[in-house]
Design a protein around this motif. Structure first.
Motif, PDB file in Angstrom:
ATOM      1  N   THR A  45       1.087   4.641   8.423  1.00 36.87           N
ATOM      2  CA  THR A  45       1.901   5.834   8.181  1.00 36.87           C
ATOM      3  C   THR A  45       3.271   5.744   8.842  1.00 36.87           C
ATOM      4  OG1 THR A  45      -0.099   7.178   8.047  1.00 36.87           O
ATOM      5  CG2 THR A  45       1.982   8.332   8.400  1.00 36.87           C
ATOM      6  N   PRO A  68       1.513   1.536  -4.685  1.00 34.76           N
ATOM      7  CA  PRO A  68       0.074   1.800  -4.797  1.00 34.76           C
ATOM      8  C   PRO A  68      -0.451   1.364  -6.157  1.00 34.76           C
ATOM      9  CG  PRO A  68       1.321   3.837  -5.001  1.00 34.76           C
ATOM     10  CD  PRO A  68       2.303   2.785  -4.607  1.00 34.76           C
ATOM     11  N   GLY A 128       7.936   9.502  -4.965  1.00 35.49           N
ATOM     12  CA  GLY A 128       7.663   8.798  -6.213  1.00 35.49           C
ATOM     13  C   GLY A 128       8.428   7.488  -6.339  1.00 35.49           C
ATOM     14  N   LYS A 145       0.820  -1.221   0.000  1.00 37.92           N
ATOM     15  CA  LYS A 145       0.000   0.000   0.000  1.00 37.92           C
ATOM     16  C   LYS A 145       0.853   1.271   0.000  1.00 37.92           C
ATOM     17  CE  LYS A 145      -3.611  -2.326   2.713  1.00 37.92           C
ATOM     18  NZ  LYS A 145      -2.890  -3.583   2.925  1.00 37.92           N
ATOM     19  N   TYR A 201       5.894   6.356  -1.374  1.00 36.75           N
ATOM     20  CA  TYR A 201       5.776   6.663  -2.801  1.00 36.75           C
ATOM     21  C   TYR A 201       5.118   8.025  -3.009  1.00 36.75           C
ATOM     22  CZ  TYR A 201       4.534   5.989  -7.737  1.00 36.75           C
ATOM     23  OH  TYR A 201       4.400   6.127  -9.102  1.00 36.75           O
ATOM     24  N   ALA A 202       4.162   8.352  -2.167  1.00 37.49           N
ATOM     25  CA  ALA A 202       3.449   9.627  -2.313  1.00 37.49           C
ATOM     26  C   ALA A 202       4.365  10.831  -2.125  1.00 37.49           C
ATOM     27  CB  ALA A 202       2.305   9.691  -1.301  1.00 37.49           C
ATOM     28  N   SER A 203       5.495  10.652  -1.430  1.00 42.41           N
ATOM     29  CA  SER A 203       6.404  11.770  -1.166  1.00 42.41           C
ATOM     30  C   SER A 203       7.518  11.899  -2.195  1.00 42.41           C
ATOM     31  CB  SER A 203       7.028  11.617   0.229  1.00 42.41           C
ATOM     32  OG  SER A 203       6.038  11.652   1.232  1.00 42.41           O
TER      33      SER A 203
END
Length: 453
Positions: free
Chosen positions: A194, A53, A119, A49, A115-117
């Motif tokens: 998180t 993602p 990539g 996750k 990944y959200a931060s």
């Protein structure tokens, strides 16, 4: 007085109690396997996750398990490099290096942004650190087993003492699953996803310090020092590449050892790692159900491995290896039937049964491998054979299991895969000689005589 006897007397004055050596070896393997399995458990629960993602949960899980498998790709390289160092420079110093590498890589995973931060850099960094983990683990098991096996030439209790490093994998897995289970139970799912899981990876630094203290406490094995001293006394040229000598003189033993592990390694990762994936992603049950089942099974394995090793010293290595392989052929069908009941008690029973089979393998495999190879290539031989099996069976088994389920929609297809792995082990063990009465020094003497012909 000869150099050999003088060195052996010096070593025997320093920390040569077999329980102390076994404890040191167990502590190191437990810490390294905690690190390694922590990644595997997190791959099934978190990394799919956080770092991979995807709109399709199966794709994210497959990618996460792919990085888990990447650690196995690096293990044969670690076996070659660290096995070479272990045969040239000693078991102890090599084991210290492998423990440091593993601990540093695991602790750094705790600080990778998602990944959200950052990539694609996130999964790439994760992959790199996973490769370092695999490299370090490639030389761990062989050295840890030899640290115990080579401390005493008496074969009557070798399986028992050599079984203690094999308690490390289930104990490490138990610790990893336990830490994640506690963290996931005491914090909200969003917080666990998180930052909560990072605590488990950060704890690795503390465990590594404990493992290093115990590992630095013991000395080099007398059998290795005797082998070195004999070569020096005879002005013998030490092999520049133990690996080349290994494949030239012991390729049959490599095939026997690697094949013997197929059922054990494939089964272990299905009974422990894939079980969590199956329970959470396929059965859609709470992750705590899978973690509790695995923790119970690992606890049973920790207790039964040394107990079963006592029988291995009495009845031999081959009977237990063949019995465990036959059980692998049978248990897969019962394993998935129990999981499919969706009942926590039955799921736990499935894990316990599978990990009891693993315990039977683990009770004897340390002695079995040690007794296949002479001292001058024993570290390379045990490490290479062990990790060839890990690459072929262990790394691929969770991915193959997931792919088989997607293709056939049933765990029984995965059970057929376990039948194949168990059958390979039965055939491989059948080619081995029974070695329960073998002295490792006698094996060295036979190897030396063969070289003179």
């Amino acid at each position: 007085m000869s150099n050999v006897s003088q060195q052996e007397r010096t070593v025997r004055r320093q920390h040569t109690s077999l329980p102390a050596v076994a404890a040191s070896s167990l502590a190191g393997t437990a810490v390294e396997w905690y690190d390694f399995f922590l990644y595997g458990t997190a791959a099934a629960l978190v990394f799919n996750k956080l770092f991979f993602p995807s709109a399709d949960p199966f794709v994210g899980t497959m990618l996460a398990l792919g990085t888990f498998a990447a650690g196995f790709v690096a293990r044969p390289l670690g076996a070659i490099v660290l096995g070479h160092l272990g045969d040239r420079h000693g078991r102890k110093s090599t084991l210290v290096a492998s423990l440091l590498l593993m601990g540093i890589a695991t602790a750094l995973i705790a600080f990778i942004p998602p990944y959200a931060s950052i990539g694609v850099a996130a999964p790439l960094i994760l992959l790199l650190l996973r490769l370092v983990q695999g490299f370090a683990l490639g030389g761990e098991w062989g050295g840890a087993v030899l640290l115990v096996s080579e401390y005493n030439d008496d074969s009557t209790k070798r399986a028992f003492w050599a079984s203690w490093p094999n308690v490390g994998p289930p104990l490490g897995n138990l610790m990893a699953a336990g830490v994640l289970a506690v963290l996931s139970a005491v914090m909200p799912p969003a917080d666990f996803l998180t930052w909560g899981w990072r605590i488990a990876f950060g704890l690795s630094a503390l465990l590594v310090i404990i493992g290093l203290i115990l590992r630095l406490y013991v000395q080099e094995t007398p059998l290795f020092l005797a082998s070195q001293a004999k070569a020096d006394a005879e002005h013998a040229k030490q092999a520049r590449l133990p690996l080349a000598e290994l494949f030239r003189g012991n390729w049959k033993e490599i095939l026997i050892a690697a094949g013997a592990r197929m059922g054990e390694n494939a089964g272990f990762y299905i009974y422990s790692l894939f079980l969590i994936t199956y329970v959470t992603e396929i059965l859609k049950l709470d992750r705590q159900t899978g973690l509790t089942a695995v923790m119970t099974g690992q606890g049973v394995a920790v207790v039964t491995i040394p107990l079963l090793a006592v029988f291995a010293d009495r009845i031999g290595r081959k009977p237990i290896m063949i019995a465990a392989s036959a059980a692998t052929v049978i248990w897969g069908f019962a394993f998935f039937a129990l999981l499919d009941t969706r009942q926590p008690v039955m799921i736990t029973l499935a894990a316990v049964g599978g990990l009891l089979i693993f315990a039977a393998y683990s009770s004897v495999i340390g002695a079995f491998f040690s007794e296949l190879f002479p001292t001058k290539v024993r570290y390379s031989g045990t490490s290479v054979a062990y990790n060839i099996a890990s690459l072929i069976a262990g790394s691929l088994s969770p991915i193959i299991a997931l792919a088989l389920y997607q293709a056939f929609g049933s765990g029984q297809a995965i059970a057929l895969y376990l039948v194949l792995m168990g059958a390979i082990s039965i055939v491989s063990v059948s080619f081995a000689k029974e070695t329960k009465d073998l002295k490792l020094s006698d094996l060295d003497a036979k190897t030396a005589q063969r070289a003179l012909r």
